[in-house]
Design an enzyme around this catalytic site. Structure first.
Site, mmCIF file in Angstrom:
data_model
loop_
_atom_site.group_PDB
_atom_site.id
_atom_site.type_symbol
_atom_site.label_atom_id
_atom_site.label_comp_id
_atom_site.label_asym_id
_atom_site.label_seq_id
_atom_site.Cartn_x
_atom_site.Cartn_y
_atom_site.Cartn_z
ATOM 1 N N GLU A 1 8.985 -4.080 10.747
ATOM 2 C CA GLU A 1 9.426 -2.701 10.165
ATOM 3 C C GLU A 1 9.992 -1.888 11.410
ATOM 4 O OE1 GLU A 1 6.580 -1.037 7.274
ATOM 5 O OE2 GLU A 1 7.861 0.685 7.560
ATOM 6 N N ASP B 1 0.914 -1.299 -0.023
ATOM 7 C CA ASP B 1 -0.042 -0.119 -0.210
ATOM 8 C C ASP B 1 0.922 1.260 0.037
ATOM 9 O OD1 ASP B 1 0.817 -0.471 2.625
ATOM 10 O OD2 ASP B 1 -1.212 -0.132 3.498
#
Ligand code: KIV
Length: 272
Positions: A191, A53
């Protein structure tokens, strides 16, 4: 016939990724959002292509990943799948398509799989979205988790700083990772977290852990525009640039402008 840069041209599967972890083979993952780029990435031998995304940022110019819609993600994923023969294609479920309730999440997940022919989905979050992940898995759809700096929650975090430096957040991430494995995820993206925490998760889990700004892991993922140097002004510490395509492209485009304006292009040999 496509010319692959790797000998093993079999389609990558979620099962094979888990075998790669068992065999100590590292997993390479990169984003792509369109047909042409996907063909290049696939033929280079990428294990996983992520229709991230992050398309919201690098393709549409938004500040965050939040605005991208389900229809837009489906458009990108369809385009990527058409260009791929070997890599496993994972599509992000965009913000708002899996947070509301289980029923809506499953029907959105099914819609992505039916319309795009992607191989798997990625969802951001831990135990808070476990019922949705379980229901999507129960529908027969492979799911990849995503923990740490989850960009869809950027407004809650209020900063892109490294996550899970504090003990409480680190412990939650560790137990979320174990919960994602136990519910049936085939892999997890971590992340922007400390390398020591990522290492602890990698050692604990059977499933592959793919890092971005998380130090050494079972594999790595980057956004293709960032690693090819197509963006200027985005230089986090974790990013390694493998090319300076901004300069290469600007020079080529500048040369084309010069050639058109000087009547050098088209030449006689370029005419019918
Ligand atoms: O959307 C994306 O590109 C991602 C990667 C940064 C992991 O989720």
């Amino acid at each position: 016939m496509a010319a692959y840069l790797v000998d093993d041209t079999r389609k990558v599967t979620t099962h094979r990724l888990i075998e790669m972890k068992q065999q100590g083979k590292k997993i390479a993952m990169l984003t792509a959002y369109d047909y042409t780029m996907a063909q290049i990435v696939d033929q280079a031998g990428m294990d996983i292509i992520l229709v991230g995304d992050s398309a919201s940022n690098v393709m549409a110019g938004n500040w965050t990943t939040l605005p991208i819609s389900l229809d837009q993600m489906i458009y990108h994923a369809k385009s990527v799948v058409r260009g791929v023969k070997r890599s496993l294609v994972v599509c992000d479920m965009p913000f708002g398509t899996y947070q509301v309730n289980v029923t809506e999440s499953v029907s959105n997940a099914i819609r992505i799989m039916k319309e795009t022919h992607a191989d798997a989905l990625k969802l951001e979050g831990g135990v808070e979205i476990l019922p949705q992940i379980k229901a999507i898995l129960d529908a027969g759809i492979p799911v990849m988790g995503h923990l740490g700096l989850t960009p869809q929650s950027i407004n809650k975090f209020g900063t892109y700083a490294v996550r899970a430096r504090e003990e409480a957040e680190a412990q939650k991430l560790f137990s979320d990772a174990k919960a994602l494995q136990e519910v049936g995820c085939f892999g997890i993206v971590l992340e922007k977290i400390p390398a020591a925490l990522c290492n602890k998760v990698c050692n604990e889990l059977r499933i592959p852990v793919i890092g971005i700004g998380a130090g050494p892991a079972d594999g790595q993922v980057l956004v293709i525009h960032d690693m090819l140097g197509m963006n200027q002004g985005f230089s986090p510490k974790f990013l390694r640039r493998y090319a300076d395509l901004f300069t290469v492209m600007t020079d080529a485009i500048g040369q084309y402008i010069t050639d058109v304006k000087s009547c050098d292009f088209p030449s006689e040999s370029e005419c019918y």
